[in-house]
Design an enzyme around this catalytic site. Structure first.
Site, PDB file in Angstrom:
ATOM      1  N   LYS A 198       9.191  -3.390   7.508  1.00 37.92           N
ATOM      2  CA  LYS A 198       8.019  -3.818   6.731  1.00 37.92           C
ATOM      3  C   LYS A 198       7.985  -5.339   6.707  1.00 37.92           C
ATOM      4  CE  LYS A 198       6.219  -0.044   4.964  1.00 37.92           C
ATOM      5  NZ  LYS A 198       6.837   0.931   4.059  1.00 37.92           N
ATOM      6  N   GLY A 201       6.544  -8.098   4.250  1.00 38.24           N
ATOM      7  CA  GLY A 201       5.870  -8.332   2.981  1.00 38.24           C
ATOM      8  C   GLY A 201       5.492  -9.787   2.819  1.00 38.24           C
ATOM      9  N   ASP A 207       7.661  -5.654 -11.676  1.00 37.33           N
ATOM     10  CA  ASP A 207       6.778  -5.333 -10.549  1.00 37.33           C
ATOM     11  C   ASP A 207       6.743  -3.819 -10.346  1.00 37.33           C
ATOM     12  OD1 ASP A 207       5.046  -5.717  -8.425  1.00 37.33           O
ATOM     13  OD2 ASP A 207       6.599  -6.367  -7.012  1.00 37.33           O
TER      14      ASP A 207
HETATM   15  N1  ADP Z   1      16.309   1.061   0.484  1.00 37.47           N
HETATM   16  C1  ADP Z   1      15.159   1.491   1.024  1.00 37.47           C
HETATM   17  N2  ADP Z   1      15.084   2.727   1.578  1.00 37.47           N
HETATM   18  C2  ADP Z   1      13.919   3.152   2.119  1.00 37.47           C
HETATM   19  N3  ADP Z   1      12.787   2.407   2.183  1.00 37.47           N
HETATM   20  C3  ADP Z   1      12.809   1.175   1.640  1.00 37.47           C
HETATM   21  C4  ADP Z   1      13.981   0.641   1.046  1.00 37.47           C
HETATM   22  N4  ADP Z   1      13.725  -0.601   0.605  1.00 37.47           N
HETATM   23  C5  ADP Z   1      12.440  -0.849   0.918  1.00 37.47           C
HETATM   24  N5  ADP Z   1      11.869   0.206   1.540  1.00 37.47           N
HETATM   25  C6  ADP Z   1      10.461   0.282   2.035  1.00 37.47           C
HETATM   26  O1  ADP Z   1      10.002  -1.037   2.269  1.00 37.47           O
HETATM   27  C7  ADP Z   1       8.925  -1.364   1.392  1.00 37.47           C
HETATM   28  C8  ADP Z   1       9.030  -2.818   0.931  1.00 37.47           C
HETATM   29  O2  ADP Z   1      10.265  -3.034   0.258  1.00 37.47           O
HETATM   30  P1  ADP Z   1      10.354  -3.928  -1.073  1.00 37.47           P
HETATM   31  O3  ADP Z   1      11.769  -4.067  -1.455  1.00 37.47           O
HETATM   32  O4  ADP Z   1       9.430  -3.357  -2.099  1.00 37.47           O
HETATM   33  O5  ADP Z   1       9.842  -5.350  -0.527  1.00 37.47           O
HETATM   34  P2  ADP Z   1       8.554  -6.227  -0.894  1.00 37.47           P
HETATM   35  O6  ADP Z   1       9.061  -7.310  -1.783  1.00 37.47           O
HETATM   36  O7  ADP Z   1       8.069  -6.734   0.421  1.00 37.47           O
HETATM   37  O8  ADP Z   1       7.541  -5.345  -1.589  1.00 37.47           O
HETATM   38  C9  ADP Z   1       9.008  -0.352   0.257  1.00 37.47           C
HETATM   39  O9  ADP Z   1       7.746  -0.128  -0.332  1.00 37.47           O
HETATM   40  C10 ADP Z   1       9.538   0.881   0.984  1.00 37.47           C
HETATM   41  O10 ADP Z   1       8.487   1.538   1.663  1.00 37.47           O
HETATM   42 MG    MG Z   2       7.649  -3.926  -3.010  1.00 41.69          MG
END
Ligand code: ADP
Ligand code: MG
Lengths: 229, 177
Positions: free
Chosen positions: A10, A12, A134
Site C-alpha cells: 500500500k 499511503g 485515527d
Molecule cells: N499488519 C498488517 N496485516 C495486514 N494488512 C495490513 C497490516 N498493516 C497494514 N495493512 C494494510 O495496509 C493498509 C495501510 O496500513 P496503515 O498502517 O493503516 O497505514 P496508513 O498510515 O498508510 O493508513 C491497511 O488499511 C491494511 O489494508
Molecule cells: Mg491507515
C-alpha cells in the site's frame, strides 16, 4: 528499499507498506518517507515520534486484550516498523462493503456482530487510556477463523497518531472521529455507529457517563461547525 | 550432530545468520563463561529456562546485529547485546546476569556467523555436555519465570505470550512496562 523480495502492499500519505518474509515470518514493513516540504531535522523528529507512538501503543494494546500485529523490529535509521502480516484478513471497510454488495438473510446479524466487537475493542483501549486518534474501518482488520467461514477476530492497526491520556474528553473525541469516518465511508449503514456504541457501553461501566457526555458535547460542537461552515 | 544445529537468517541487509545450540548436563559451565567473558569464544550463552521459543532469541539477535551495523549498541559486543536485548530492563548488568548463564547445567549457545564462517564448530566441541535438538527447548522453559521477567503476571489465560515478549523486546528502549 533495499531488502530483497519485498513487494509494495500500500502507498499511503505518510508511509509505504511492503510485504515479504522477515525472520521466517510473513511481514509488513511500514516505512515512513521523508517529506520534502519539512525541514530535515523537524521531519526526522516528527517521524521518530510517530514511529514511537505507533510501536508503543501496539505493545500496550496487547496487554489491554486488543489484538495488534507482533512487532519484529523498530528501526529509526531506516524509518521502519517491521510487523506481523495478517495473511488471511480483510479490512473492516472491505468486509462491510462486501456484505452490502451481496445482501443475504444473515447480513444484518453479521454487521451487528462486527459492530459490537469493534465497540468492545475500542472500549478496551480506552480503559487502558490508549487514544487511537485515527479510528476508521481501514485501520481495523478481521482475521479469518480457520475453523469456520466467519471473520471473527478484530485487529486494530495504524497507531501513528495515538497517545496515552486518562481524560474522558479525549475518549469522547476518539469516538467522534470514528462516527465521522463511518458516515463518510459507510453512509449506507446508518445503524453501524449506534451498534458500536452499544458494544462500547456494554463492555464496561467505568466512567461511561462522562465519556458519553463529552462525546455528545464534541458532536454538538462539530454539528454547529458544519452548519456555520 | 548437524540435526542439532538450528539456523535462522537475520535481516537480509546483514548477510548474517544465527545458529542456536541446546545443551544439557553441562559440566564445564565455568570454563564456558570464562571463555566468553575473555572474548576467546564469540558467542552468547543463555539460560533456556527464560526462553519460550527460538523466535524470541532470533528477534533479540537480529536487533543486536542491526544495532552493531548502525553503531548504536548499548553493550560492548554484539553477543552481550543479544542477552541485553532479551531482557526488558534497561539495566545492563542485571539483564546480563538474569539471562546469561551462572551455574546452569543446561544452556543455549548462540553464534552470529556469515556463510563461510565455521568458528562455531570448534567451540561447540569444547562444551562438555549433551547436545539436544532445539525442538526440546520447551522442556527447559519455566513459564512462571518467563512471566516473571517479562512482567506478564496479570495477563489473561489465552494471551499469546510470545507475541507480547517479542514486541516488548523490540521497543524496550522507548517503552516502560
Ligand atoms: N499488519 C498488517 N496485516 C495486514 N494488512 C495490513 C497490516 N498493516 C497494514 N495493512 C494494510 O495496509 C493498509 C495501510 O496500513 P496503515 O498502517 O493503516 O497505514 P496508513 O498510515 O498508510 O493508513 C491497511 O488499511 C491494511 O489494508
Ligand atoms: Mg491507515
Amino acid at each position: 528499499m533495499c531488502s530483497n523480495d519485498f513487494k509494495i502492499l500500500k502507498q499511503g500519505a505518510e508511509a509505504k507498506l511492503y510485504l515479504g518474509n522477515y525472520l521466517g515470518k510473513p511481514t509488513v514493513i511500514k516505512e515512513r518517507f521523508k517529506k520534502k516540504y519539512r525541514h530535515p531535522d523537524l521531519d526526522e523528529s516528527i517521524t521518530k515520534e510517530r514511529i514511537k507512538n505507533e510501536a508503543r501503543s501496539i505493545v500496550r494494546a496487547k496487554v489491554a486484550g486488543v489484538k495488534t500485529p507482533s512487532l519484529y523490529l523498530v528501526d529509526f535509521e531506516r524509518r521502519r516498523i517491521y510487523m506481523q502480516y495478517f495473511e488471511h484478513s480483510v479490512t473492516v471497510k472491505d468486509f462491510i462493503i462486501n456484505i452490502k454488495k451481496k445482501y443475504t438473510d444473515d447480513s444484518a446479524a453479521k454487521l451487528n456482530k462486527v459492530a459490537r466487537i469493534i465497540g468492545e475493542n475500542v472500549r478496551k483501549l480506552h480503559i487502558h487510556n490508549i487514544i487511537h486518534s485515527d479510528l476508521t474501518t481501514s485501520n481495523m482488520l478481521l482475521v479469518k477463523d480457520d475453523e469456520k467461514d466467519i471473520n471473527q477476530e478484530l485487529v486494530i492497526i495504524d497507531f501513528g497518531l495515538s497517545y496515552i491520556d486518562t481524560r474522558a474528553e479525549d475518549k469522547g473525541v476518539d469516538l467522534y472521529v470514528l462516527e465521522r469516518a463511518l458516515i463518510s465511508t459507510h453512509n449506507d449503514c446508518p445503524d453501524l455507529f449506534s451498534k458500536i456504541l452499544e458494544g462500547y457501553k456494554a463492555y464496561s461501566n467505568t466512567n461511561i457517563k462522562e465519556i458519553l457526555h463529552k462525546f455528545e458535547d464534541v458532536r454538538a460542537r462539530g454539528r454547529k461547525r458544519t452548519m456555520v461552515g | 550432530m548437524s540435526d542439532y544445529q538450528y539456523t535462522s537468517y537475520l535481516d537480509p541487509e546483514l548477510k548474517t545468520s544465527l545458529k542456536i545450540f541446546l545443551f544439557k548436563n553441562v559440566n564445564n559451565v565455568d570454563d564456558i563463561r570464562k571463555n566468553i567473558i575473555g572474548g576467546v569464544w564469540k558467542c552468547a550463552a543463555i539460560k533456556p529456562s527464560l526462553v519460550l521459543d527460538p523466535f524470541q532469541v532470533i528477534v533479540a539477535a537480529n536487533r543486536a546485529a542491526i544495532a552493531e551495523k548502525f553503531g548504536n549498541m548499548i553493550t560492548k559486543t554484539v553477543h552481550s547485546e543479544i542477552i541485553y536485548n532479551l531482557s526488558i530492563s534497561k539495566n545492563i548488568s542485571q539483564s546480563l546476569k538474569k539471562f546469561g548463564i551462572d551455574q546452569d547445567e543446561s544452556l543455549l549457545l548462540c553464534f552470529l556467523s556469515t556463510d563461510d564462517d565455521n568458528e562455531f564448530e570448534s567451540v561447540v566441541k569444547q562444551v562438555d555436555g549433551e547436545q539436544c535438538p532445539l525442538t526440546e527447548l520447551s522442556r527447559y522453559t519455566d513459564i512462571k519465570q518467563v512471566k516473571d521477567v517479562y512482567k506478564l503476571g496479570s495477563v489473561g489465560k489465552d494471551t499469546d505470550l510470545l507475541d507480547i515478549i517479542v514486541s516488548r523486546i523490540v521497543t524496550k528502549n522507548f517503552v516502560t512496562f
